[in-house]
Design an enzyme around this catalytic site. Structure first.
Site, PDB file in Angstrom:
ATOM      1  N   GLY A  79       7.738  -0.907  -7.177  1.00 50.54           N
ATOM      2  CA  GLY A  79       6.750  -0.251  -8.249  1.00 50.54           C
ATOM      3  C   GLY A  79       6.158  -1.118  -8.475  1.00 50.54           C
ATOM      4  O   GLY A  79       5.433  -0.417  -9.634  1.00 50.54           O
ATOM      5  N   ASP A  91      -4.227   1.725 -11.334  1.00 55.21           N
ATOM      6  CA  ASP A  91      -3.583   0.435 -10.613  1.00 55.21           C
ATOM      7  C   ASP A  91      -4.618   1.141  -9.572  1.00 55.21           C
ATOM      8  O   ASP A  91      -4.513   0.133  -8.950  1.00 55.21           O
ATOM      9  CB  ASP A  91      -2.188   1.704 -10.288  1.00 55.21           C
ATOM     10  CG  ASP A  91      -2.444   3.328  -9.972  1.00 55.21           C
ATOM     11  OD1 ASP A  91      -3.150   3.796 -10.822  1.00 55.21           O
ATOM     12  OD2 ASP A  91      -1.096   3.890  -9.687  1.00 55.21           O
ATOM     13  N   ALA A 112      -2.472   0.057  -3.505  1.00 56.79           N
ATOM     14  CA  ALA A 112      -2.748  -0.387  -2.609  1.00 56.79           C
ATOM     15  C   ALA A 112      -3.277  -0.014  -1.583  1.00 56.79           C
ATOM     16  O   ALA A 112      -4.004  -0.191  -1.230  1.00 56.79           O
ATOM     17  CB  ALA A 112      -1.805  -1.931  -2.731  1.00 56.79           C
TER      18      ALA A 112
END
Ligand code: MEV
Length: 319
Positions: A106, A153, A112
């Protein structure tokens, strides 16, 4: 052939509130994902994707249909190619191979991979995108796939380091944090992030006068945590992490297993401990200045897996 890699992320504080226009602090972690791209010379414009765990891999998708294949394993890569193709039409088909750690814990594998693929594609097309352009391209792809998310993120995968983030990317401020004394514990289970984000949105909708002040408190935690981080005041940072954990519990995203790891770490001498990310499982971390061995052992005894990952690592790059 161009190969790019980007790091995963660990949310330090401000999760969930950041989806509702409050700030958060995130650090990039050394769990790198790679995308390898090449233009193909076949006359038909086909996107060929080879990804771990992708049934029938490599799969071939006509460029015209990219973004519509409904395969969850390729959804983010497809979405970012589709967006890039709309902005800068691809001259030919491409082949893409993604790779990375088998278990993501997670810690941001999708963001990414999205960033690594977009960066490699921009390089392949000889476009020099700014970080801001890359951010909006990738964040748009995340919203195409998930319909929700703050974008923190994506910012971590692009910029690396430790960031103060707010306003869906309007503010991305690198923080100079030389060493973050944390121990990361994986709780071993996972509920989908989107479900948890939706759960919190429903709670906000049903109880706005209760939940808005929780978000306001989370914002104050983040503002004060930023100061504590910059001055390496781990005692204060730890206390703020504990407060943040209580506020997340109030939002209903904590689990018994995460609590067990958090209390075990605190009991063994951690200066603070909290879950990290959406909750419902995945990771927690503990602030460990002294008693590091005891804290690691306590997390493991409580059923967690300690992950030795460097933090504040570099962002997307051509490898
Ligand atoms: C998930 O890692 C963090 C959340 O705040 C969602 C997001 O910011 O996109 C819950």
């Amino acid at each position: 052939m161009i190969r790019a890699s980007a790091p995963g992320k660990l949310m330090l504080c401000g999760e969930h509130a950041v989806v509702h226009d409050r700030p958060c602090i995130v650090t990039a972690v050394d769990l790198r994902y790679t995308a390898e791209l090449a233009l193909t010379d076949a006359p038909a414009k086909i996107i060929r994707i080879d990804a771990p765990g992708l049934p029938g891999s490599p799969v071939e998708i006509p460029l015209d249909a990219i973004g519509t294949s409904a395969r969850k394993e390729t959804a983010f890569v497809e979405a970012v190619i589709a967006r890039m193709h709309r902005l800068h039409p691809l001259p030919s088909g491409i082949s893409i191979k993604t790779s990375g750690p088998a278990v993501s814990y997670g810690l941001g594998s999708s963001s990414a991979i999205t960033v690594a693929a977009a960066f490699a594609l921009a390089e392949l097309l000889e476009l020099s995108l700014t970080h801001n352009e890359l951010y909006h391209l990738c964040y748009g792809a995340v919203l195409d796939v998930q319909g929700t998310g703050s974008g923190f993120d994506i910012a971590a995968a692009i910029n690396g380091g430790t960031l103060y983030f707010s306003g869906r990317g309007r503010v991305i401020e690198p923080l100079t944090v030389t060493h973050l004394p944390i121990i990361i514990g994986f709780s071993g289970s996972k509920v989908g992030t989107v479900n948890l984000v939706n759960h919190v949105s429903t709670l906000l909708h049903d109880h706005p006068t209760v939940v808005e002040p929780l978000f306001d408190s989370m914002q104050m935690v983040v503002e004060q945590a930023k100061i504590a981080l910059l001055s390496a005041d781990w005692q204060i940072f730890g206390t703020l992490c504990d407060i943040n954990q209580g506020l997340l519990d109030a939002l209903g995203v904590n689990t018994l297993r995460l609590s067990e790891l958090v209390f075990a770490a605190r009991g063994a001498g951690a200066l603070g401990a909290k879950l990290s990310g959406a909750g419902g499982g995945d990771c927690m971390f503990a602030l460990a200045i002294d008693e590091q061995d005891a804290i690691r052992t306590a997390i493991e005894k409580a059923g967690g897996q300690v992950l030795d990952l460097a933090t504040g690592v570099s962002g997307v790059r051509i490898d």
